[in-house]
Scaffold this active site. Structure first.
Site, PDB file in Angstrom:
ATOM      1  N   HIS A 323       0.920  -0.607   0.364  1.00 20.48           N
ATOM      2  CA  HIS A 323       0.170   0.294  -0.720  1.00 20.48           C
ATOM      3  C   HIS A 323       0.722   1.056  -0.072  1.00 20.48           C
ATOM      4  CE1 HIS A 323      -2.884   3.181   1.063  1.00 20.48           C
ATOM      5  NE2 HIS A 323      -3.970   2.133   0.877  1.00 20.48           N
ATOM      6  N   ASP A 380      -7.929  -5.006   0.324  1.00 18.56           N
ATOM      7  CA  ASP A 380      -8.533  -5.972  -0.731  1.00 18.56           C
ATOM      8  C   ASP A 380      -8.017  -7.846  -0.478  1.00 18.56           C
ATOM      9  OD1 ASP A 380      -9.456  -4.482  -2.443  1.00 18.56           O
ATOM     10  OD2 ASP A 380      -7.348  -3.600  -3.227  1.00 18.56           O
TER      11      ASP A 380
HETATM   12  N1  ACO Z   1       3.946  -7.644  -4.474  1.00 16.16           N
HETATM   13  C1  ACO Z   1       5.426  -7.725  -4.688  1.00 16.16           C
HETATM   14  N2  ACO Z   1       6.196  -6.793  -4.409  1.00 16.16           N
HETATM   15  C2  ACO Z   1       5.611  -5.627  -4.418  1.00 16.16           C
HETATM   16  C3  ACO Z   1       4.257  -5.295  -3.798  1.00 16.16           C
HETATM   17  C4  ACO Z   1       3.357  -6.143  -4.325  1.00 16.16           C
HETATM   18  N3  ACO Z   1       2.221  -6.564  -4.523  1.00 16.16           N
HETATM   19  N4  ACO Z   1       4.495  -4.117  -3.891  1.00 16.16           N
HETATM   20  C5  ACO Z   1       4.938  -3.226  -3.916  1.00 16.16           C
HETATM   21  N5  ACO Z   1       6.061  -4.479  -3.844  1.00 16.16           N
HETATM   22  C6  ACO Z   1       7.990  -4.094  -4.220  1.00 16.16           C
HETATM   23  C7  ACO Z   1       8.146  -3.453  -4.970  1.00 16.16           C
HETATM   24  O1  ACO Z   1       8.326  -3.992  -6.158  1.00 16.16           O
HETATM   25  C8  ACO Z   1       9.045  -2.214  -5.107  1.00 16.16           C
HETATM   26  O2  ACO Z   1      10.457  -3.201  -4.852  1.00 16.16           O
HETATM   27  P1  ACO Z   1      11.296  -2.535  -5.373  1.00 16.16           P
HETATM   28  O3  ACO Z   1      11.958  -1.069  -3.942  1.00 16.16           O
HETATM   29  O4  ACO Z   1      12.811  -3.669  -5.111  1.00 16.16           O
HETATM   30  O5  ACO Z   1      11.391  -1.978  -6.717  1.00 16.16           O
HETATM   31  C9  ACO Z   1       8.491  -1.714  -3.649  1.00 16.16           C
HETATM   32  O6  ACO Z   1       7.984  -2.987  -3.121  1.00 16.16           O
HETATM   33  C10 ACO Z   1       7.773  -0.977  -3.788  1.00 16.16           C
HETATM   34  O7  ACO Z   1       6.991  -0.535  -4.625  1.00 16.16           O
HETATM   35  P2  ACO Z   1       5.839   0.508  -5.153  1.00 16.16           P
HETATM   36  O8  ACO Z   1       5.196   0.098  -6.493  1.00 16.16           O
HETATM   37  O9  ACO Z   1       6.821   2.025  -5.759  1.00 16.16           O
HETATM   38  O10 ACO Z   1       5.065   0.720  -4.101  1.00 16.16           O
HETATM   39  P3  ACO Z   1       4.167   2.137  -4.594  1.00 16.16           P
HETATM   40  O11 ACO Z   1       3.392   2.671  -3.004  1.00 16.16           O
HETATM   41  O12 ACO Z   1       4.220   2.807  -5.576  1.00 16.16           O
HETATM   42  O13 ACO Z   1       2.561   0.824  -4.774  1.00 16.16           O
HETATM   43  C11 ACO Z   1       1.132  -0.194  -4.574  1.00 16.16           C
HETATM   44  C12 ACO Z   1       1.735   0.695  -3.826  1.00 16.16           C
HETATM   45  C13 ACO Z   1       0.532   0.455  -5.717  1.00 16.16           C
HETATM   46  C14 ACO Z   1      -0.604  -0.937  -4.476  1.00 16.16           C
HETATM   47  C15 ACO Z   1       1.278  -1.811  -5.283  1.00 16.16           C
HETATM   48  O14 ACO Z   1       1.703  -1.722  -3.259  1.00 16.16           O
HETATM   49  C16 ACO Z   1       0.906  -2.696  -5.336  1.00 16.16           C
HETATM   50  O15 ACO Z   1       0.657  -2.671  -6.796  1.00 16.16           O
HETATM   51  N6  ACO Z   1       0.522  -3.754  -4.793  1.00 16.16           N
HETATM   52  C17 ACO Z   1      -0.526  -5.147  -5.326  1.00 16.16           C
HETATM   53  C18 ACO Z   1      -1.327  -3.927  -5.993  1.00 16.16           C
HETATM   54  C19 ACO Z   1      -3.075  -4.138  -4.912  1.00 16.16           C
HETATM   55  O16 ACO Z   1      -3.108  -4.855  -3.734  1.00 16.16           O
HETATM   56  N7  ACO Z   1      -3.545  -2.607  -4.907  1.00 16.16           N
HETATM   57  C20 ACO Z   1      -4.507  -2.325  -3.736  1.00 16.16           C
HETATM   58  C21 ACO Z   1      -3.336  -1.330  -2.798  1.00 16.16           C
HETATM   59  S1  ACO Z   1      -5.544  -0.946  -1.740  1.00 16.16           S
HETATM   60  C22 ACO Z   1      -6.586  -0.014  -2.516  1.00 16.16           C
HETATM   61  O17 ACO Z   1      -6.265   0.978  -3.816  1.00 16.16           O
HETATM   62  C23 ACO Z   1      -7.773  -0.337  -2.263  1.00 16.16           C
END
Ligand code: ACO
Length: 459
Positions: A323, A380
């Site tokens: 998140h 979620d």
């Molecule tokens: N699985 C694996 N790796 C992940 C995940 C995940 N679900 N989420 C983040 N990471 C990793 C990224 O690869 C990144 O790694 P790095 O630093 O080695 O490059 C690091 O964690 C940071 O990730 P970002 O994408 O920069 O984090 P951001 O805050 O931009 O994204 C998000 C947040 C979009 C929710 C992300 O965690 C994600 O894609 N999660 C999966 C989708 C999801 O469940 N979305 C629902 C969110 S809650 C909502 O909207 C109600």
């Protein structure tokens, strides 16, 4: 070099406390930046005058560190797993309140008295019917249409039926639009569900409570008696409460940005539905179920799936994890996790998806890849399993999220419309394209191979 200090002036290396405030130092200037005090959370540094005074803009892709508004609707403390609506902890609201009461709280700022809540419920109930030709519109989509696209279109279309509620400067019209959207969204969501399977739409029954009647409109058949399980009505009500607002997330920011152009609340909410449909946002609940099914079908084991996620090569993510704000357990996920067990034990199909979800969670929470990045289950991760136990297919999960988020979008839109500081939302950019060049007639143009590859449309 640009040096930003807060309450401290950097002089000859030694920080000197000057006074409350922040300063920005550039090679040619030292500018005081007003600090905006807040009730809770990080304070704000105002950068309004930066461009004028330094010819520089702030650069913050994804708004990782940018507050675009002052808001009193909800508060999130991501480090400590806290969510409050208008000051009330989400745990208390989920345990004691109802979706319509929470909608009132978010929109009008206070919990209603018994009498006010009764009047509000009656008002909303009175408007739940949809015009007959609007029903026809909902029936016109192809059966393969994703319900989120149908919902966004339905919300856009709604304003064409109520021109007397479109003026964003008229308080009575804003109140009317508020009531109409809250009333119709339950009918629209149920119709979208029915339309997907070509089942007949049901008219609303005003004698039933808001969520109970939503369930009836989703699952009943015309002229047959229908009573929902009170336990399922209650859990759906709770899920709607948990989704009702979440400060300046992607879809809410979209609603506010669209509204800042004086677009109607309908147009703004429709845009919010579009933003919510993405799998990185609301679409994640559907994606979680697809992921669990993929493992249940034997395409992957829990271990091989997690290995794929960690490998990052295919861009596979553990859906329902991570998140932008929560860097510890999402409080909504904590509440739902407990309910998921109780509901699935009683109403769930015995297909092992909950066991897979728990195994995935356990593995991820014990793995350095996830813990070092502070990736925990978000709201979620477990919701889809509950929606499915209630009887909804995966494509309906995100529409249910949109249904729940509607009061929050309206509350945030109203806050935006009432805020004297609101100006049309218009981010800046850092231009990295071609410098000025002259137009050439088509016969004189030469394209190098690289430009051809980039500029040519795919065949
Ligand atoms: N699985 C694996 N790796 C992940 C995940 C995940 N679900 N989420 C983040 N990471 C990793 C990224 O690869 C990144 O790694 P790095 O630093 O080695 O490059 C690091 O964690 C940071 O990730 P970002 O994408 O920069 O984090 P951001 O805050 O931009 O994204 C998000 C947040 C979009 C929710 C992300 O965690 C994600 O894609 N999660 C999966 C989708 C999801 O469940 N979305 C629902 C969110 S809650 C909502 O909207 C109600």
């Amino acid at each position: 070099m640009v040096n930003l200090s807060h309450g401290i002036a950097a002089e000859s290396g030694a920080p000197v406390v000057e006074s409350e405030g922040a300063w920005l130092e550039t090679p040619s200037a030292r500018i005081a930046l007003p600090v905006i005090k807040v009730a809770e959370g990080p304070a704000g540094v105002e950068v309004d005058n930066l461009l004028k005074e330094t010819n520089m803009v702030t650069f913050d892709p994804g708004f990782m560190n940018t507050a675009a508004v002052e808001s009193a609707v909800s508060f999130v403390d991501g480090d400590n797993g806290i969510l409050r609506y208008r000051g009330y902890p989400i745990e208390q609201l989920a345990a004691n309140s109802s979706f319509l009461e929470v909608a009132y709280l978010l929109i009008y700022g206070e919990l209603p008295t018994e009498q006010v809540l009764k009047r509000f419920s009656q008002q909303v109930n009175r408007h739940t019917l949809l015009p007959e030709n609007y029903r026809a519109l909902l029936n016109a989509f192809p059966k393969t249409a994703h319900p989120m696209a149908m919902m966004a279109s339905a919300m856009s279309a709604l304003e064409t039926f109520y021109p007397e509620s479109l003026n964003p400067r008229d308080e009575d019209q804003i109140d009317l639009a508020t009531t109409l959207i809250l009333a119709k969204i339950r009918t629209i969501t149920s119709y979208v569900f029915k339309a997907m399977s070509s089942k007949p739409f049901l008219y609303p029954d005003k004698s039933r409570s808001y969520v109970e009647d939503f369930m009836r409109m989703c699952f009943a058949v015309p002229y047959e008696t229908f009573d929902s399980e009170p336990e399922l009505v209650r859990i759906l009500d709770k899920l709607l409460i948990l989704h009702a607002d979440h400060e300046q997330n992607c879809s809410t920011s979209t609603v506010r940005l669209v509204g800042s152009s004086n677009a109607s609340v309908y147009a703004s909410v429709a845009a919010g539905i579009g933003a919510l449909s993405g799998p990185a946002h609301g679409g994640a609940n559907e994606a979680v179920l697809n992921m669990l099914n993929q493992i249940a079908n034997g395409e992957d084991s829990v271990k091989s799936f997690v290995a794929k996620v960690k490998d990052k090569k295919d861009g596979v993510r553990l859906m329902g994890f991570g998140h932008r704000i929560y860097k510890s357990y999402d409080p909504r996920a904590k509440i739902i996790k407990t309910d998921a067990h109780a509901i699935l034990d009683k109403y769930g199909s015995n297909d092992g998806l909950l066991a897979i979800a728990r195994e995935l969670e356990e593995l991820a929470l014990g793995d350095d890849y996830f813990t070092s990045r502070k990736l925990y289950p978000n709201v979620d991760f477990y919701t889809g399993l509950i929606y499915r136990a209630i009887g909804f297919p995966p494509t309906m999960f995100t529409p249910l999220f949109a249904f729940g988020r509607t009061p929050g979008w309206i509350a945030q839109w109203r806050e935006m419309a009432h805020d004297p500081d609101t100006r049309i939302g218009r981010p800046r950019q850092l231009y990295v394209g071609q410098p000025q060049r002259d137009y050439l007639p088509v016969s004189e143009r030469i394209m190098d191979e690289n430009a051809k590859r980039i500029a040519a449309p795919r065949e």
